[in-house]
Scaffold this motif. Structure first.
Motif, PDB file in Angstrom:
ATOM      1  N   PRO A  57       1.013  -1.491  -0.059  1.00  0.00           N
ATOM      2  CA  PRO A  57      -0.038  -0.001  -0.097  1.00  0.00           C
ATOM      3  C   PRO A  57       0.852   1.411  -0.073  1.00  0.00           C
ATOM      4  O   PRO A  57       0.506   2.146  -0.603  1.00  0.00           O
ATOM      5  CB  PRO A  57      -0.800  -0.155   1.195  1.00  0.00           C
ATOM      6  CG  PRO A  57      -0.878  -1.642   1.400  1.00  0.00           C
ATOM      7  CD  PRO A  57       0.331  -2.371   1.097  1.00  0.00           C
ATOM      8  N   LEU A  58       2.034   1.323   0.682  1.00  0.00           N
ATOM      9  CA  LEU A  58       2.578   2.438   0.801  1.00  0.00           C
ATOM     10  C   LEU A  58       3.513   2.743  -0.848  1.00  0.00           C
ATOM     11  O   LEU A  58       3.569   3.650  -1.217  1.00  0.00           O
ATOM     12  CB  LEU A  58       3.878   2.157   1.968  1.00  0.00           C
ATOM     13  CG  LEU A  58       4.737   3.503   2.407  1.00  0.00           C
ATOM     14  CD1 LEU A  58       5.141   3.822   3.662  1.00  0.00           C
ATOM     15  CD2 LEU A  58       6.268   3.621   1.310  1.00  0.00           C
TER      16      LEU A  58
ATOM     17  N   GLY B  51      -6.627   1.014   7.064  1.00  0.00           N
ATOM     18  CA  GLY B  51      -5.517   0.925   7.183  1.00  0.00           C
ATOM     19  C   GLY B  51      -4.591   0.818   5.953  1.00  0.00           C
ATOM     20  O   GLY B  51      -3.494   1.461   5.865  1.00  0.00           O
ATOM     21  N   GLU B  52      -5.152   0.290   4.977  1.00  0.00           N
ATOM     22  CA  GLU B  52      -4.310   0.430   3.496  1.00  0.00           C
ATOM     23  C   GLU B  52      -4.484   1.831   3.166  1.00  0.00           C
ATOM     24  O   GLU B  52      -3.166   2.122   2.737  1.00  0.00           O
ATOM     25  CB  GLU B  52      -5.375  -0.644   2.770  1.00  0.00           C
ATOM     26  CG  GLU B  52      -4.821  -0.342   1.311  1.00  0.00           C
ATOM     27  CD  GLU B  52      -6.315  -1.005   0.487  1.00  0.00           C
ATOM     28  OE1 GLU B  52      -6.897  -1.833   0.963  1.00  0.00           O
ATOM     29  OE2 GLU B  52      -6.265  -0.432  -0.755  1.00  0.00           O
ATOM     30  N   ALA B  55      -1.692   4.014   4.934  1.00  0.00           N
ATOM     31  CA  ALA B  55      -0.323   3.393   4.455  1.00  0.00           C
ATOM     32  C   ALA B  55      -0.269   4.033   3.171  1.00  0.00           C
ATOM     33  O   ALA B  55       0.820   4.600   2.558  1.00  0.00           O
ATOM     34  CB  ALA B  55      -0.085   1.847   4.226  1.00  0.00           C
ATOM     35  N   ILE B  56      -1.303   3.969   2.081  1.00  0.00           N
ATOM     36  CA  ILE B  56      -1.279   4.778   0.937  1.00  0.00           C
ATOM     37  C   ILE B  56      -0.958   6.108   0.949  1.00  0.00           C
ATOM     38  O   ILE B  56      -0.204   6.863   0.273  1.00  0.00           O
ATOM     39  CB  ILE B  56      -2.436   4.455  -0.032  1.00  0.00           C
ATOM     40  CG1 ILE B  56      -2.481   3.052  -0.327  1.00  0.00           C
ATOM     41  CG2 ILE B  56      -2.546   5.511  -1.115  1.00  0.00           C
ATOM     42  CD1 ILE B  56      -4.094   2.712  -1.004  1.00  0.00           C
ATOM     43  N   GLY B  59       2.852   6.860   1.577  1.00  0.00           N
ATOM     44  CA  GLY B  59       3.497   6.769   0.560  1.00  0.00           C
ATOM     45  C   GLY B  59       3.274   8.025  -0.179  1.00  0.00           C
ATOM     46  O   GLY B  59       4.652   8.453  -0.739  1.00  0.00           O
ATOM     47  N   ALA B  60       2.139   8.567  -0.359  1.00  0.00           N
ATOM     48  CA  ALA B  60       1.928   9.724  -1.123  1.00  0.00           C
ATOM     49  C   ALA B  60       2.852  10.815  -0.622  1.00  0.00           C
ATOM     50  O   ALA B  60       3.427  11.712  -1.202  1.00  0.00           O
ATOM     51  CB  ALA B  60       0.389  10.126  -0.993  1.00  0.00           C
ATOM     52  N   ALA B  82      -1.520   0.907  11.171  1.00  0.00           N
ATOM     53  CA  ALA B  82      -0.842   1.882  10.182  1.00  0.00           C
ATOM     54  C   ALA B  82      -0.371   3.032  10.709  1.00  0.00           C
ATOM     55  O   ALA B  82       0.733   3.518  10.655  1.00  0.00           O
ATOM     56  CB  ALA B  82      -1.597   1.874   9.068  1.00  0.00           C
ATOM     57  N   ARG B  85       2.359   1.791  13.324  1.00  0.00           N
ATOM     58  CA  ARG B  85       3.610   1.112  12.795  1.00  0.00           C
ATOM     59  C   ARG B  85       4.416   2.021  11.534  1.00  0.00           C
ATOM     60  O   ARG B  85       5.443   1.728  11.486  1.00  0.00           O
ATOM     61  CB  ARG B  85       3.095   0.014  12.410  1.00  0.00           C
ATOM     62  CG  ARG B  85       4.126  -1.101  11.833  1.00  0.00           C
ATOM     63  CD  ARG B  85       5.347  -1.411  12.862  1.00  0.00           C
ATOM     64  NE  ARG B  85       6.441  -2.051  12.190  1.00  0.00           N
ATOM     65  CZ  ARG B  85       7.422  -1.828  11.606  1.00  0.00           C
ATOM     66  NH1 ARG B  85       7.589  -0.404  11.119  1.00  0.00           N
ATOM     67  NH2 ARG B  85       8.297  -2.559  10.927  1.00  0.00           N
ATOM     68  N   CYS B  86       3.507   2.755  10.917  1.00  0.00           N
ATOM     69  CA  CYS B  86       4.136   3.388   9.682  1.00  0.00           C
ATOM     70  C   CYS B  86       4.332   4.919  10.164  1.00  0.00           C
ATOM     71  O   CYS B  86       5.438   5.596  10.251  1.00  0.00           O
ATOM     72  CB  CYS B  86       3.247   3.283   8.706  1.00  0.00           C
ATOM     73  SG  CYS B  86       4.040   4.103   7.003  1.00  0.00           S
ATOM     74  N   HIS B  87       3.109   5.497  10.421  1.00  0.00           N
ATOM     75  CA  HIS B  87       3.363   6.980  10.644  1.00  0.00           C
ATOM     76  C   HIS B  87       4.116   7.485  11.941  1.00  0.00           C
ATOM     77  O   HIS B  87       5.046   8.264  11.647  1.00  0.00           O
ATOM     78  CB  HIS B  87       2.022   7.725  10.644  1.00  0.00           C
ATOM     79  CG  HIS B  87       1.034   7.458   9.370  1.00  0.00           C
ATOM     80  ND1 HIS B  87       0.470   6.275   8.828  1.00  0.00           N
ATOM     81  CD2 HIS B  87       0.865   8.356   8.287  1.00  0.00           C
ATOM     82  CE1 HIS B  87      -0.029   6.416   7.851  1.00  0.00           C
ATOM     83  NE2 HIS B  87       0.230   7.596   7.539  1.00  0.00           N
TER      84      HIS B  87
END
Lengths: 210, 167
Positions: A57-58, B51-52, B55-56, B59-60, B82, B85-87
């Motif tokens: 997704p990222l 959640g997807e 994450a998109i 990435g953007a 997300a 764990r990501c941001h």
């Protein structure tokens, strides 16, 4: 279940792919996938150790934001299966510059080796095709992997390449960098190679600031 | 949200500098989501899981966009993994523009407990959040949300009250 046993190593796929990499943006899955990515092609345009289920997704967001260059997910079977709905999103979102490589060792190798669904009856490439992704293949040899990778990286995405690999991982060291340092270095790379400004930490003195 | 307000909010998002929209259909904001899909000013991605979507958005942002999600209240629950764990882990901002089901006056039993948990959940995630009750307040809030994204490199949240989203 095909009964076919993988003989290809993830590391060897990365070694074969490395000569094709120029200004690509690559995001690696957590654990040894990112260790191997760092060992084979340590570059500022890589994000390492992204969370399970978040890698592809990222990369989709990255690919849409940077349409002029190729974006590659180094994903895994467990990670893809955690957030498998992204295949449907990829199948309905034009992103010709996106390639998701699913290194499928058919197990949760880094957490004890219990099998994933792809070690049973589940066909991830088949799911991708059913989700609307035109180029979705399963490969068993490095030669097949490179044929699929060259096709994908020619702008024929979104692509999903399910690379059936062994659980084996060479003894490579983890990178000594946390996610924040990784993020800053990656973003500076994007800025330098695209001419865009991503980081804008202060309003004061900025031309046109409100 | 009325179609007229949907167009106003779309224009306010553009004026505040946002240019990348992720949506998952929600009852009270489907007119806004439709407006965003039809607008040439936003790259839009329709997702099947918040959640997807988060994450998109991450990435953007890494690729130079200013992203936001338009989601229902319970979508924040789905996006939590997300967002942490990501941001939070990498220091990546995103704006969450959500409805506020379960607020005072909620008429549906199934929405009550989700809404009651959201302010505390956002606080636990250390995500600055503002509940906005009038469309007129959104202009300033969206600009400030975008500014906080730049300076904090962390997600921000604007919760739209039913006064904005109903109708």
């Amino acid at each position: 279940m095909s009964g076919q046993v993988p003989t290809m190593r993830r590391y060897d796929c990365m070694v074969a792919l490395a000569p094709l990499i120029t200004d690509h943006l690559i995001v690696g899955n957590v654990a040894r996938t990112s260790f191997e990515l760092h060992a084979v092609m340590p570059r500022e345009g890589n994000i390492y150790t992204m969370g399970m289920g978040l890698v592809t997704p990222l990369c989709l967001g990255l690919a849409l934001a940077q349409p002029g260059r190729q974006v590659i997910a180094f994903d895994g079977d467990g990670s893809m299966l955690l957030n498998v709905g992204v295949l449907a999103t990829m199948g309905n979102t034009p992103a010709p510059n996106l390639t998701s490589i699913v290194f499928d060792n058919q197990s949760y190798a880094s957490t004890g080796g219990l099998p994933t669904a792809s070690g049973g009856e589940t066909d991830i490439a088949g799911m991708a095709r059913a989700a609307g992704i035109g180029h979705a293949v399963t490969v068993w040899t490095v030669e097949e992997f490179m044929v699929a990778a060259r096709h994908a990286l020619a702008g024929n995405g979104p692509s999903v390449i399910v690379a059936k690999v062994t659980k084996e991982s060479p003894d490579v060291a983890p990178k000594l960098m946390d996610g924040r340092e990784n993020k800053y270095r990656f973003v500076r790379y994007v800025e330098e190679t695209s001419g865009q400004t991503v980081l804008k930490p202060s309003i004061v003195g900025r031309k046109g600031a409100e | 949200m009325t179609p007229a307000n949907a167009i106003i909010v779309t224009d306010l998002l553009k004026a505040a500098g946002f240019n990348f929209a992720v949506t998952l259909p929600a009852t009270q904001v489907h007119t806004l989501q439709t407006s965003l899909i039809e607008s040439p000013d936003f790259t839009h991605v329709a997702v099947s899981n918040e959640g997807e979507g988060a994450a998109i958005c991450a990435g953007a942002w890494l690729g130079g966009k200013t992203p936001f999600m338009v989601i229902e209240t319970s979508g924040i629950l789905v996006a939590t993994y997300a967002l942490l764990r990501c941001h939070a882990t990498f220091g990546i901002p995103t704006m969450i523009l959500s409805t506020y089901r379960g607020e005072l006056g909620e008429q549906e039993w199934y929405a009550v407990h989700t809404g009651a948990a959201i302010p505390g959940l956002l606080a636990a995630l250390r995500i600055p959040s503002r509940i906005v009750s009038e469309v007129d307040e959104l202009k300033t809030s969206l600009i400030e949300a975008r500014r906080s994204m730049d300076t904090s490199l962390h997600p921000v949240s604007i919760i739209m009250s039913g006064r904005i989203t109903k109708g």
